[in-house]
Design a protein around this motif. Structure first.
Motif, short mmCIF file in Angstrom:
data_model
loop_
_atom_site.label_atom_id
_atom_site.label_comp_id
_atom_site.label_asym_id
_atom_site.label_seq_id
_atom_site.Cartn_x
_atom_site.Cartn_y
_atom_site.Cartn_z
N LEU A 1 8.52 7.50 66.78
CA LEU A 1 8.26 8.29 65.63
C LEU A 1 7.50 7.61 64.23
CD1 LEU A 1 8.63 10.53 63.51
CD2 LEU A 1 10.85 9.68 62.54
N TYR B 1 13.88 6.92 70.18
CA TYR B 1 12.68 7.79 69.67
C TYR B 1 12.47 7.63 68.20
CZ TYR B 1 11.81 9.65 74.08
OH TYR B 1 11.19 9.92 75.55
N TRP C 1 14.17 17.20 68.78
CA TRP C 1 13.06 16.11 68.14
C TRP C 1 12.42 15.04 69.05
CZ3 TRP C 1 14.16 10.78 67.03
CH2 TRP C 1 15.14 10.10 67.59
N VAL D 1 8.65 13.94 69.07
CA VAL D 1 8.10 12.73 69.03
C VAL D 1 7.27 12.40 70.25
CG1 VAL D 1 8.55 10.26 68.90
CG2 VAL D 1 9.79 12.15 67.58
N ALA E 1 14.46 11.93 60.72
CA ALA E 1 13.82 12.04 62.03
C ALA E 1 12.94 13.32 62.28
CB ALA E 1 14.54 11.45 63.18
N ARG F 1 10.19 14.50 59.90
CA ARG F 1 9.09 13.77 59.87
C ARG F 1 8.01 13.90 60.99
NH1 ARG F 1 9.16 9.85 55.72
NH2 ARG F 1 7.29 8.79 56.46
N VAL F 2 8.79 14.20 61.90
CA VAL F 2 7.84 14.27 63.29
C VAL F 2 7.50 15.89 63.27
CG1 VAL F 2 9.62 15.29 64.99
CG2 VAL F 2 7.50 14.08 65.70
#
Lengths: 208, 106
Positions: B73, B69, B29, B33, A17, A20-21
């Motif tokens: 994404l 999230y 993270w 996002v 995750a 990728r973001v």
């Protein structure tokens, strides 16, 4: 009953995750589609500026001013717009009031629809399948997990939010608060009481 | 769309877990996002129906097994492709690039 899903409210990310973001952000910045400051600003807005305290101020005023309360019930979206409370999500907002015969609770079974402009971003449990699946099926059991006991002779109404309509509960004003100012009343309006999973905070717990 | 996201009334998910003093974001993270989708909204790139659709087309197994999230994404990726902001090939290339930078400690 044994729990099958993870009990952490689903907040631990899978390993892919974060990377990728970051890749998406870096592409958008390199292509000149966004600037980094704007990315930080939108986070700051919802992390530090808009939140349940905004909703609490509205509810406290509704407790104190019957006319304003009626306005909210008649036209939630319009009344909030007058207060400058409009958000990206741009949906209609409907206020529903708890009374001595009705308890309201809000869910979004399909996703996570929530009145951002008034309450900020929803808590993790609101977006998790445990709450979404069960709030419509066994609301009294779910409420008990929040420590909220609704007597059998009180009706429970569950409102399923959509992309177009979001709901906010006006909780019952706690007893013995007649002498409090609107600012003090706002201290009693906890976030969950506006979702309907809890009651407003009793005076003795809030103002120690 | 009668997809896996339509969880209302389904059994087997277990009890609700709440958190005392829950932070708005649980890690960087999540902020990252949120910021991308927030700017998509601000730019008018995703009317809500389209945003929802971009989540609902997720792999159903991934949908149920990942935190919230991650749904956003996948929305950020799908909306990026559909609005011609970047291609799947560009995204994969950028991921590989960032990965190798990380390994080299750049």
């Amino acid at each position: 009953m044994e729990q099958i899903t993870s009990s952490d409210g689903y907040t631990q990310p899978p390993p892919y995750a974060a990377l990728r973001v970051k890749a998406i952000q870096s592409l958008l910045v390199d292509k000149g589609l966004v600037v980094e400051d704007a990315l930080n600003e939108v986070v700051d807005l919802y992390e530090n500026r808009i939140g349940p305290k905004d909703g609490a101020a509205v509810i406290a005023r509704a407790w104190a001013e019957p006319e304003f309360r009626q306005q909210l019930l008649d036209d939630g979206t319009g009344t909030l717009a007058e207060l400058g409370m409009t958000g990206f999500e741009g949906a209609h907002v409907v206020f529903v009031e708890n009374t001595d015969t009705v308890h309201n609770v809000v869910v979004c079974t399909l996703c996570s629809c929530y009145p951002w402009a008034v309450l900020g971003l929803p808590p993790a449990w609101y977006k998790a399948p445990q709450y979404r699946s069960r709030a419509v099926m066994e609301p009294r059991d779910v409420l008990q997990e929040f420590g909220t006991f609704v007597p059998d002779d009180k009706e429970v109404r569950v409102w399923d939010s959509t992309a177009e309509i979001r709901y906010i509960v006006i909780p019952e004003r706690p007893a013995g608060t007649e002498d409090l100012t609107v600012e003090q009343l706002a201290e009693l309006v906890n976030r969950d009481s506006m979702i309907g999973t809890r009651l407003a905070t009793p005076r003795q717990e809030a103002i120690a | 769309m009668n997809g896996v996201h339509d969880v209302g009334g389904k059994h087997g998910f277990g009890t609700v877990t709440t958190e005392e003093q829950e932070p708005v974001f649980h890690g960087q993270w999540e902020r990252d996002v949120f910021s991308v989708i927030g700017l998509y909204f601000a730019a008018g790139l995703c009317p809500l129906d389209e945003f929802r659709h971009s989540i609902e087309v997720m792999d159903p197994a991934e949908y149920l097994s990942t935190p919230y999230y991650v749904h956003w994404l996948r929305a950020a990726e799908n909306l990026g492709f559909w609005n011609d902001l970047f291609t799947p090939e560009e995204l994969e290339a950028r991921i590989t690039e960032l990965e190798s930078n990380e390994k080299e400690g750049l």
